[in-house]
Design an enzyme around this catalytic site. Structure first.
Site, PDB file in Angstrom:
ATOM      1  N   SER A 138       0.733  -1.319   0.164  1.00 57.72           N
ATOM      2  CA  SER A 138       0.113   0.085  -0.118  1.00 57.72           C
ATOM      3  C   SER A 138       0.829   1.222  -0.170  1.00 57.72           C
ATOM      4  O   SER A 138       2.033   1.012   0.226  1.00 57.72           O
ATOM      5  CB  SER A 138      -0.906   0.054   1.340  1.00 57.72           C
ATOM      6  OG  SER A 138      -1.526   1.252   1.501  1.00 57.72           O
ATOM      7  N   TYR A 151      -2.337  -1.733  10.491  1.00 59.45           N
ATOM      8  CA  TYR A 151      -2.440  -1.802   8.906  1.00 59.45           C
ATOM      9  C   TYR A 151      -1.038  -1.186   8.588  1.00 59.45           C
ATOM     10  O   TYR A 151      -0.277  -1.991   7.755  1.00 59.45           O
ATOM     11  CB  TYR A 151      -3.486  -0.839   8.330  1.00 59.45           C
ATOM     12  CG  TYR A 151      -3.583  -0.933   6.973  1.00 59.45           C
ATOM     13  CD1 TYR A 151      -4.145  -1.977   6.321  1.00 59.45           C
ATOM     14  CD2 TYR A 151      -3.023  -0.150   5.903  1.00 59.45           C
ATOM     15  CE1 TYR A 151      -4.719  -2.162   4.972  1.00 59.45           C
ATOM     16  CE2 TYR A 151      -3.173  -0.294   4.748  1.00 59.45           C
ATOM     17  CZ  TYR A 151      -4.113  -1.058   4.044  1.00 59.45           C
ATOM     18  OH  TYR A 151      -4.324  -1.365   2.528  1.00 59.45           O
TER      19      TYR A 151
HETATM   20  P1  NAD Z   1     -11.687  -6.236  -0.012  1.00 60.01           P
HETATM   21  O1  NAD Z   1     -12.113  -5.964   1.186  1.00 60.01           O
HETATM   22  O2  NAD Z   1     -12.370  -5.677  -1.223  1.00 60.01           O
HETATM   23  O3  NAD Z   1     -11.214  -7.614  -0.406  1.00 60.01           O
HETATM   24  C1  NAD Z   1     -10.433  -8.150   0.485  1.00 60.01           C
HETATM   25  C2  NAD Z   1     -10.346  -9.735   0.302  1.00 60.01           C
HETATM   26  O4  NAD Z   1      -9.712 -10.455   1.157  1.00 60.01           O
HETATM   27  C3  NAD Z   1     -11.900 -10.461   0.113  1.00 60.01           C
HETATM   28  O5  NAD Z   1     -11.803 -11.354  -0.897  1.00 60.01           O
HETATM   29  C4  NAD Z   1     -11.863 -11.116   1.361  1.00 60.01           C
HETATM   30  O6  NAD Z   1     -12.655 -12.023   1.385  1.00 60.01           O
HETATM   31  C5  NAD Z   1     -10.531 -11.608   1.557  1.00 60.01           C
HETATM   32  N1  NAD Z   1     -10.304 -12.048   2.908  1.00 60.01           N
HETATM   33  C6  NAD Z   1     -10.555 -11.122   4.018  1.00 60.01           C
HETATM   34  N2  NAD Z   1      -9.998 -11.613   4.907  1.00 60.01           N
HETATM   35  C7  NAD Z   1      -9.713 -13.091   4.692  1.00 60.01           C
HETATM   36  C8  NAD Z   1      -9.314 -14.040   5.382  1.00 60.01           C
HETATM   37  N3  NAD Z   1      -9.004 -14.174   6.849  1.00 60.01           N
HETATM   38  N4  NAD Z   1      -8.788 -15.059   4.594  1.00 60.01           N
HETATM   39  C9  NAD Z   1      -9.045 -15.161   3.411  1.00 60.01           C
HETATM   40  N5  NAD Z   1      -9.327 -14.153   2.651  1.00 60.01           N
HETATM   41  C10 NAD Z   1      -9.746 -13.110   3.302  1.00 60.01           C
HETATM   42  O7  NAD Z   1     -10.417  -5.511   0.068  1.00 60.01           O
HETATM   43  P2  NAD Z   1      -9.383  -4.610  -1.153  1.00 60.01           P
HETATM   44  O8  NAD Z   1      -9.476  -3.034  -1.182  1.00 60.01           O
HETATM   45  O9  NAD Z   1      -9.322  -5.137  -2.657  1.00 60.01           O
HETATM   46  O10 NAD Z   1      -7.857  -4.915  -0.731  1.00 60.01           O
HETATM   47  C11 NAD Z   1      -7.064  -5.942  -1.278  1.00 60.01           C
HETATM   48  C12 NAD Z   1      -5.569  -5.512  -0.749  1.00 60.01           C
HETATM   49  O11 NAD Z   1      -5.172  -4.418  -1.255  1.00 60.01           O
HETATM   50  C13 NAD Z   1      -5.413  -5.520   0.752  1.00 60.01           C
HETATM   51  O12 NAD Z   1      -4.324  -6.291   1.124  1.00 60.01           O
HETATM   52  C14 NAD Z   1      -5.564  -4.121   1.104  1.00 60.01           C
HETATM   53  O13 NAD Z   1      -4.886  -3.613   2.065  1.00 60.01           O
HETATM   54  C15 NAD Z   1      -4.774  -3.598  -0.330  1.00 60.01           C
HETATM   55  N6  NAD Z   1      -4.871  -2.189  -0.463  1.00 60.01           N
HETATM   56  C16 NAD Z   1      -6.201  -1.618  -0.921  1.00 60.01           C
HETATM   57  C17 NAD Z   1      -6.273  -0.351  -1.108  1.00 60.01           C
HETATM   58  C18 NAD Z   1      -7.569   0.212  -1.338  1.00 60.01           C
HETATM   59  O14 NAD Z   1      -7.698   1.344  -1.511  1.00 60.01           O
HETATM   60  N7  NAD Z   1      -8.515  -0.535  -1.689  1.00 60.01           N
HETATM   61  C19 NAD Z   1      -5.153   0.462  -1.283  1.00 60.01           C
HETATM   62  C20 NAD Z   1      -3.942  -0.040  -0.868  1.00 60.01           C
HETATM   63  C21 NAD Z   1      -3.896  -1.484  -0.577  1.00 60.01           C
END
Ligand code: NAD
Length: 256
Positions: A138, A151
């Site tokens: 991130s 985080y």
């Molecule tokens: P999201 O909530 O849309 O998706 C998260 C996914 O992880 C889902 O499929 C959920 O079912 C799965 N998940 C959650 N807990 C779990 C567990 N214990 N075991 C297995 N699967 C699990 O989130 P996102 O925004 O798509 O984020 C995905 C990644 O990207 C994360 O690591 C997040 O930190 C990172 N990220 C997101 C953003 C953003 O702005 N959305 C920015 C930077 C980094």
């Protein structure tokens, strides 16, 4: 381009993970989707990817907060040419009010899961003579914000894990890098909006403009397809000498 490769993407039934799975499948890779829920809808997502992109796609349930299940996911996949450690959760609170169990859960899902899956996948990659480990960190792996201590600690940690993985696999046709997205409008970000509204005492539009995108100079959310496209690039031959580094997809956030 990625025909014959199998990609395992953790946490890929939603948001960025699903976007990455779609772009890897579009590039020809077979994919394993993962979450812990094991619903019909999860399996249907895999069927949909198989139908749309003409690749093999399946869903394997595993809880990324549990080390043994992380390792079992890779074992059940049978091989793992491309490992995308994407599963992640968020929780927002000041350090002195941060629930200890939330700290433990975030560190387990956002950081330790990648240690376990990588440990299980590297022997498979070495046996195949090729591999790509892509960790989804991130902008918060490179900079901090208040109220996101667990985080930010986990995301800085996964940047460090990426560097160590790269050093231990250098010269083996295996690379490891971290993608550092800025804000991408996914369910994870949607869920933060009410929390941020409460912490900052602002309305939804004000939080989006003044808190979230205030640090993203493009003033635009990144898309899941753009993160997926970056993962495809890291799997390409052009990226074979890119290892142990971070790639920001953050609209200029970390240039500030
Ligand atoms: P999201 O909530 O849309 O998706 C998260 C996914 O992880 C889902 O499929 C959920 O079912 C799965 N998940 C959650 N807990 C779990 C567990 N214990 N075991 C297995 N699967 C699990 O989130 P996102 O925004 O798509 O984020 C995905 C990644 O990207 C994360 O690591 C997040 O930190 C990172 N990220 C997101 C953003 C953003 O702005 N959305 C920015 C930077 C980094």
């Amino acid at each position: 381009m990625l025909q014959g490769k199998l990609a395992v993407i953790t946490g890929s039934t939603s948001g960025i993970g699903l976007g990455i799975a779609e772009e890897l499948a579009r590039a020809g890779a077979d994919v394993v989707l993962n979450s812990f829920t094991n619903n019909d809808a999860d399996h249907a997502l895999a069927d949909d990817i198989a139908a749309r992109f003409g690749v093999a796609a399946r869903y394997i349930a595993a809880d990324m907060s549990k080390g043994a299940e992380c390792r079992a996911l890779i074992a059940q996949a049978g091989r793992c040419d491309i490992l995308v450690n994407n599963a992640g959760i968020q929780f927002v609170a000041p350090i002195d009010a941060f629930p200890a169990e939330k700290w433990d859960q975030i560190l387990a899902i956002n950081l330790s899961s990648a240690f376990h899956t990588t440990a299980a996948a590297l022997p498979m990659m070495r046996a195949a003579g090729w591999g790509r480990v892509i960790n989804i960190a991130s902008a918060h792996g490179l900079t901090a914000s208040p109220y996101k201590s667990a985080y930010i600690a986990a995301k800085h940690g996964i940047v460090g894990l990426s560097k160590t993985t790269a050093l231990e696999t250098a010269g083996q046709n295996i690379t490891c890098n971290a993608i550092c997205p800025g804000y991408v409008l996914t369910p994870l970000v949607e869920a933060q909006i009410p929390e941020q509204m409460a912490v900052h005492n602002m309305g939804r539009d004000e939080v989006i403009a003044k808190v979230m995108l205030a640090r993203q100079p493009s003033r635009e959310f990144a898309t899941t397809g753009q993160i997926g496209g970056t993962a495809v690039f890291l799997c390409s031959d052009h990226a074979a000498q890119i290892t142990g580094t971070t790639i920001s997809v953050d609209g200029g956030w970390t240039a500030l």
